[in-house]
Design an enzyme around this catalytic site. Structure first.
Site, PDB file in Angstrom:
ATOM      1  N   CYS A   1      -6.741   3.411  -0.860  1.00  0.00           N
ATOM      2  CA  CYS A   1      -6.053   2.337  -0.117  1.00  0.00           C
ATOM      3  C   CYS A   1      -5.485   2.912   1.185  1.00  0.00           C
ATOM      4  O   CYS A   1      -4.349   2.669   1.552  1.00  0.00           O
ATOM      5  CB  CYS A   1      -4.974   1.673  -0.963  1.00  0.00           C
ATOM      6  SG  CYS A   1      -3.704   2.800  -1.560  1.00  0.00           S
TER       7      CYS A   1
ATOM      8  N   CYS B   1      -8.462   7.114 -12.288  1.00  0.00           N
ATOM      9  CA  CYS B   1      -7.051   7.082 -11.863  1.00  0.00           C
ATOM     10  C   CYS B   1      -6.619   5.624 -11.941  1.00  0.00           C
ATOM     11  O   CYS B   1      -6.551   4.929 -10.927  1.00  0.00           O
ATOM     12  CB  CYS B   1      -6.890   7.622 -10.444  1.00  0.00           C
ATOM     13  SG  CYS B   1      -7.427   9.335 -10.242  1.00  0.00           S
TER      14      CYS B   1
END
Length: 448
Positions: free
Chosen positions: A384, A261
């Site tokens: 994240c 990704c």
């Protein structure tokens, strides 16, 4: 005839209205507004402060405004934003006198509404100035008080308190209200960190070395993306936490690596740099326009060992044979709760259902990329975010279902020295308060 000079406060108000109405990312909308209106540097600073600051503090501002507004539901949206924006200046900005902030608000209200609205705005703000702010001590529940005080949704504060305890949650909520430093990763295939700092200082930037990442720098003054050194591929703008993914992966020369990704390419290009532009990095992203960003970044940095493909990473087994890759990085789509300082609007739009949905996607992605790892190869899972459901729980569920993978306890030796005390076995959770970077999670697995 020249266009009338735009009022910075009115522009900030329009931005706040647009961000809420369109659920637009504040950082993208702010940047496009600055470019569109060609604002001078001093106005850019104030516009950024007013927009981000008002967004960051929205719940606290609403709490303070509430006793002074009757029938708040009848107020048009822009009036709410104007009152928040002005109150933000009155409470949090020392360099703007209250009278100046109130005067500007009344002028905007006259221009955008009518005399009655201007009178209402003036009355509310003068009352607050005269009577003072309502006390947060009236909120007895510590978690609810923390939620209001730091403008984080109550569900999120409660969730974090349950996962990490009150003190850690308080630290995280408080640092989320502060502006992050701009950091960058020097392209060591072209230049050393010291040489890059000299170049940037000659351009007028104020730079310091990152104490965390050996090839990283921090900008104390100046937007690094505007530098000649950036355009000539001497560095990439990237958060220090994000740089740790390439360390955890530990790519070696001539490895075949999958970045599942990958857009906009920060981690792919870092992996390629650490492999000294040898081997090959296959970078996947779902969207063509995002794949273009990876290609643009690689070209600018002079890296020719990155191959991009636009496709859904859940279908990678249709494209590649099992055990194709030496190393696989899955930087999974996530709630982004670790980057709220950069995107303060996200805390008002995310829900617990989003976390549940994303956890399902993360499992599917792990399931699809894991067969592609060679025996003895490395799989790195990163996000994240700081949420345990998306991080530790996702990885533990995967390990239960795929016993051929085991914890890679040796990854600690690959990590920068400053990070090693934070590593817990095979994974690492960085909080924004740890060293002022984004919240970030990394787990490192090896295929037996």
């Amino acid at each position: 005839m020249t266009a009338p000079k735009r009022n910075v406060r009115e522009t900030a108000m329009d931005l706040l209205v647009a961000i809420e109405k369109n659920q637009s990312y504040s950082n993208l909308l702010l940047n496009s507004t600055i470019e569109k209106h060609e604002l001078p540097a001093k106005d850019v600073g104030l516009l950024t402060e007013l927009t981000y600051g008002t967004l960051q503090r929205r719940m606290a501002l609403d709490y303070f405004l509430k006793p002074f507004i009757k029938n708040s539901k009848k107020l048009e949206n822009w009036i709410h934003h104007l009152l928040r924006l002005t109150l933000y200046q009155m409470i949090y900005l020392d360099r703007i006198p209250d009278r100046a902030a109130i005067y500007e608000a009344v002028e905007i209200a006259k221009k955008r509404g009518h005399k009655g609205i201007a009178s209402l705005v003036n009355g509310v703000l003068r009352s607050i100035q005269r009577e003072g702010l309502p006390s947060l001590e009236e909120v007895s529940d510590p978690s609810v008080r923390l939620a209001i005080e730091t403008s984080h949704p109550e569900w999120l504060v409660t969730r974090w308190v349950n996962q990490f305890g009150f003190d850690k949650t308080k630290e995280m909520c408080e640092i989320n209200l502060t502006a992050p430093l701009q950091t960058a990763r020097v392209n060591l295939t072209k230049i050393s960190r010291d040489e890059c700092i000299v170049l940037l200082e000659e351009e007028g930037f104020q730079i310091e070395k990152s104490p965390i990442i050996p090839e990283a720098i921090r900008s104390i003054k100046g937007n690094l993306a505007a530098s000649s050194a950036f355009k000539s591929g001497m560095f990439t703008i990237q958060d220090e936490s994000s740089m740790l993914a390439a360390y955890a992966l530990g790519g070696e020369q001539e490895d075949l690596v999958l970045d599942a990704c990958a857009a906009p390419g920060g981690k792919s290009t870092h992996i390629a740099e650490k492999m000294d532009n040898t081997g090959e990095v296959i970078s996947i992203d779902l969207h063509e326009h995002k794949v273009k960003l990876i290609n643009d970044n690689a070209r600018r940095l002079g890296l020719n060992k990155i191959k991009t493909i636009a496709m859904d990473s859940r279908l990678l087994q249709e494209k590649f044979a099992d055990e194709t890759f030496d190393r696989v990085l899955l930087d999974a789509p996530c709630s982004g709760l670790g980057v709220m300082r950069r995107k303060p609007d996200m805390k008002y739009t995310k829900t617990e259902k989003d976390i549940e949905r994303l956890s399902g996607i993360q499992q599917k992605l792990l399931t699809s990329v894991s067969p592609l790892v060679k025996k003895g190869g490395i799989l790195v899972y990163s996000t994240c975010t700081v949420d345990k459901e998306e991080n530790e729980q996702t990885v533990m569920t995967f390990l239960e279902n795929y016993p051929e993978f085991e914890a890679d306890l040796s990854f600690k030796n690959r990590m920068p020295e400053a990070i090693q005390p934070l590593i817990n076995g095979f994974d690492l959770q960085i909080f924004p308060q740890d060293f002022g970077s984004d919240g970030f999670y990394i787990a490192v697995l090896r295929k037996a």
